[in-house]
Design a protein around this motif. Sequence first.
Motif, PDB file in Angstrom:
ATOM      1  N   ILE A  35       1.569   2.958   3.937  1.00 36.70           N
ATOM      2  CA  ILE A  35       1.530   3.137   2.492  1.00 36.70           C
ATOM      3  C   ILE A  35       0.890   4.467   2.114  1.00 36.70           C
ATOM      4  CG2 ILE A  35       0.546   2.268   0.336  1.00 36.70           C
ATOM      5  CD1 ILE A  35       0.821  -0.563   1.532  1.00 36.70           C
ATOM      6  N   GLY A  36      -0.235   4.801   2.705  1.00 39.72           N
ATOM      7  CA  GLY A  36      -0.931   6.025   2.328  1.00 39.72           C
ATOM      8  C   GLY A  36      -1.444   5.915   0.907  1.00 39.72           C
ATOM      9  N   ASP A  37      -1.071   6.868   0.059  1.00 46.98           N
ATOM     10  CA  ASP A  37      -1.550   6.884  -1.326  1.00 46.98           C
ATOM     11  C   ASP A  37      -0.517   6.310  -2.304  1.00 46.98           C
ATOM     12  OD1 ASP A  37       0.377   8.828  -1.395  1.00 46.98           O
ATOM     13  OD2 ASP A  37      -0.950  10.432  -2.036  1.00 46.98           O
ATOM     14  N   PHE A  38       0.433   5.559  -1.835  1.00 45.54           N
ATOM     15  CA  PHE A  38       1.489   4.911  -2.616  1.00 45.54           C
ATOM     16  C   PHE A  38       2.557   5.890  -3.123  1.00 45.54           C
ATOM     17  CE2 PHE A  38      -1.544   1.467  -2.664  1.00 45.54           C
ATOM     18  CZ  PHE A  38      -0.734   0.353  -2.557  1.00 45.54           C
ATOM     19  N   SER A  39       2.355   7.179  -3.006  1.00 44.66           N
ATOM     20  CA  SER A  39       3.370   8.118  -3.497  1.00 44.66           C
ATOM     21  C   SER A  39       4.653   8.028  -2.674  1.00 44.66           C
ATOM     22  CB  SER A  39       2.832   9.550  -3.498  1.00 44.66           C
ATOM     23  OG  SER A  39       2.596   9.995  -2.175  1.00 44.66           O
ATOM     24  N   ASN A  40       4.532   7.710  -1.381  1.00 46.95           N
ATOM     25  CA  ASN A  40       5.732   7.594  -0.541  1.00 46.95           C
ATOM     26  C   ASN A  40       6.634   6.446  -0.975  1.00 46.95           C
ATOM     27  OD1 ASN A  40       5.186   9.784   1.061  1.00 46.95           O
ATOM     28  ND2 ASN A  40       4.215   8.608   2.670  1.00 46.95           N
ATOM     29  N   ILE A  41       6.069   5.442  -1.596  1.00 47.65           N
ATOM     30  CA  ILE A  41       6.874   4.301  -2.050  1.00 47.65           C
ATOM     31  C   ILE A  41       7.811   4.746  -3.169  1.00 47.65           C
ATOM     32  CG2 ILE A  41       6.786   2.014  -3.108  1.00 47.65           C
ATOM     33  CD1 ILE A  41       3.985   1.795  -1.625  1.00 47.65           C
ATOM     34  N   ASP A  42       7.282   5.457  -4.152  1.00 46.93           N
ATOM     35  CA  ASP A  42       8.118   5.975  -5.236  1.00 46.93           C
ATOM     36  C   ASP A  42       9.130   6.989  -4.708  1.00 46.93           C
ATOM     37  OD1 ASP A  42       6.940   4.440  -7.210  1.00 46.93           O
ATOM     38  OD2 ASP A  42       5.424   5.960  -7.665  1.00 46.93           O
ATOM     39  N   LYS A  43       8.691   7.858  -3.810  1.00 43.98           N
ATOM     40  CA  LYS A  43       9.579   8.865  -3.238  1.00 43.98           C
ATOM     41  C   LYS A  43      10.705   8.216  -2.433  1.00 43.98           C
ATOM     42  CE  LYS A  43       5.948  12.330  -2.731  1.00 43.98           C
ATOM     43  NZ  LYS A  43       5.108  13.029  -1.741  1.00 43.98           N
ATOM     44  N   ALA A  44      10.415   7.096  -1.786  1.00 38.80           N
ATOM     45  CA  ALA A  44      11.415   6.425  -0.949  1.00 38.80           C
ATOM     46  C   ALA A  44      12.605   5.957  -1.775  1.00 38.80           C
ATOM     47  CB  ALA A  44      10.784   5.245  -0.203  1.00 38.80           C
ATOM     48  N   TYR A  45      12.366   5.435  -2.972  1.00 42.59           N
ATOM     49  CA  TYR A  45      13.466   4.984  -3.834  1.00 42.59           C
ATOM     50  C   TYR A  45      14.438   6.128  -4.121  1.00 42.59           C
ATOM     51  CZ  TYR A  45      11.309   0.483  -4.850  1.00 42.59           C
ATOM     52  OH  TYR A  45      10.792  -0.776  -4.749  1.00 42.59           O
ATOM     53  N   GLU A  46      13.900   7.251  -4.540  1.00 37.27           N
ATOM     54  CA  GLU A  46      14.736   8.403  -4.866  1.00 37.27           C
ATOM     55  C   GLU A  46      15.417   8.960  -3.612  1.00 37.27           C
ATOM     56  OE1 GLU A  46      14.241  12.869  -6.736  1.00 37.27           O
ATOM     57  OE2 GLU A  46      12.739  11.355  -7.212  1.00 37.27           O
ATOM     58  N   SER A  58      12.151  -4.020  -1.113  1.00 39.71           N
ATOM     59  CA  SER A  58      10.965  -3.211  -0.895  1.00 39.71           C
ATOM     60  C   SER A  58       9.768  -4.119  -1.081  1.00 39.71           C
ATOM     61  CB  SER A  58      10.940  -2.064  -1.909  1.00 39.71           C
ATOM     62  OG  SER A  58       9.748  -1.338  -1.807  1.00 39.71           O
ATOM     63  N   LEU A  59       8.906  -4.186  -0.066  1.00 42.41           N
ATOM     64  CA  LEU A  59       7.753  -5.068  -0.186  1.00 42.41           C
ATOM     65  C   LEU A  59       6.589  -4.617   0.665  1.00 42.41           C
ATOM     66  CD1 LEU A  59       7.703  -7.260   2.519  1.00 42.41           C
ATOM     67  CD2 LEU A  59       9.846  -7.762   1.404  1.00 42.41           C
ATOM     68  N   LYS A  60       5.419  -5.015   0.223  1.00 39.10           N
ATOM     69  CA  LYS A  60       4.197  -4.723   0.958  1.00 39.10           C
ATOM     70  C   LYS A  60       4.132  -5.663   2.148  1.00 39.10           C
ATOM     71  CE  LYS A  60      -0.733  -4.086   0.227  1.00 39.10           C
ATOM     72  NZ  LYS A  60      -1.816  -4.199  -0.743  1.00 39.10           N
ATOM     73  N   PHE A  61       4.038  -5.102   3.348  1.00 42.84           N
ATOM     74  CA  PHE A  61       4.052  -5.883   4.577  1.00 42.84           C
ATOM     75  C   PHE A  61       2.663  -6.439   4.891  1.00 42.84           C
ATOM     76  CE2 PHE A  61       3.981  -6.107   9.286  1.00 42.84           C
ATOM     77  CZ  PHE A  61       4.956  -7.071   9.450  1.00 42.84           C
ATOM     78  N   ASN A  62       1.657  -5.602   4.750  1.00 41.70           N
ATOM     79  CA  ASN A  62       0.257  -6.001   4.930  1.00 41.70           C
ATOM     80  C   ASN A  62      -0.606  -4.998   4.165  1.00 41.70           C
ATOM     81  OD1 ASN A  62      -0.067  -3.735   6.626  1.00 41.70           O
ATOM     82  ND2 ASN A  62       0.476  -4.903   8.438  1.00 41.70           N
ATOM     83  N   GLN A  63      -1.875  -4.915   4.467  1.00 42.37           N
ATOM     84  CA  GLN A  63      -2.782  -4.051   3.696  1.00 42.37           C
ATOM     85  C   GLN A  63      -2.441  -2.566   3.766  1.00 42.37           C
ATOM     86  OE1 GLN A  63      -4.833  -4.894   1.517  1.00 42.37           O
ATOM     87  NE2 GLN A  63      -5.062  -7.065   1.929  1.00 42.37           N
ATOM     88  N   CYS A  64      -1.820  -2.121   4.858  1.00 42.04           N
ATOM     89  CA  CYS A  64      -1.576  -0.681   4.993  1.00 42.04           C
ATOM     90  C   CYS A  64      -0.119  -0.311   5.273  1.00 42.04           C
ATOM     91  CB  CYS A  64      -2.481  -0.091   6.062  1.00 42.04           C
ATOM     92  SG  CYS A  64      -2.303  -0.838   7.676  1.00 42.04           S
ATOM     93  N   ASP A  65       0.782  -1.279   5.344  1.00 42.50           N
ATOM     94  CA  ASP A  65       2.175  -0.986   5.665  1.00 42.50           C
ATOM     95  C   ASP A  65       3.131  -1.487   4.591  1.00 42.50           C
ATOM     96  OD1 ASP A  65       1.384   0.059   8.174  1.00 42.50           O
ATOM     97  OD2 ASP A  65       1.388  -1.948   9.036  1.00 42.50           O
TER      98      ASP A  65
END
Length: 75
Positions: A35-46, A58-65
Amino acid sequence: MRRIDLRKSKDLFVDLKNHIDNAKENEVLVVLFEIGDFSNIDKAYEFVANNNCKMMNSLKFNQCDWTIVIKKEAK
């Protein structure tokens, strides 16, 4: 369907692009990344939309993935 673990990737989007390019038409990819700082999640959609793929889940797998499920669309 293919599972891809990019948690240790040094450049997530370069590695993801390589996997997308090598995927067959209509192939489903389950991609796991940090996940990092969550910016990669938004970037991944685009990024997925710009690379001839459809985001299926798209889903949170655990605390950091995070996991995304994408399908490479036919040209």
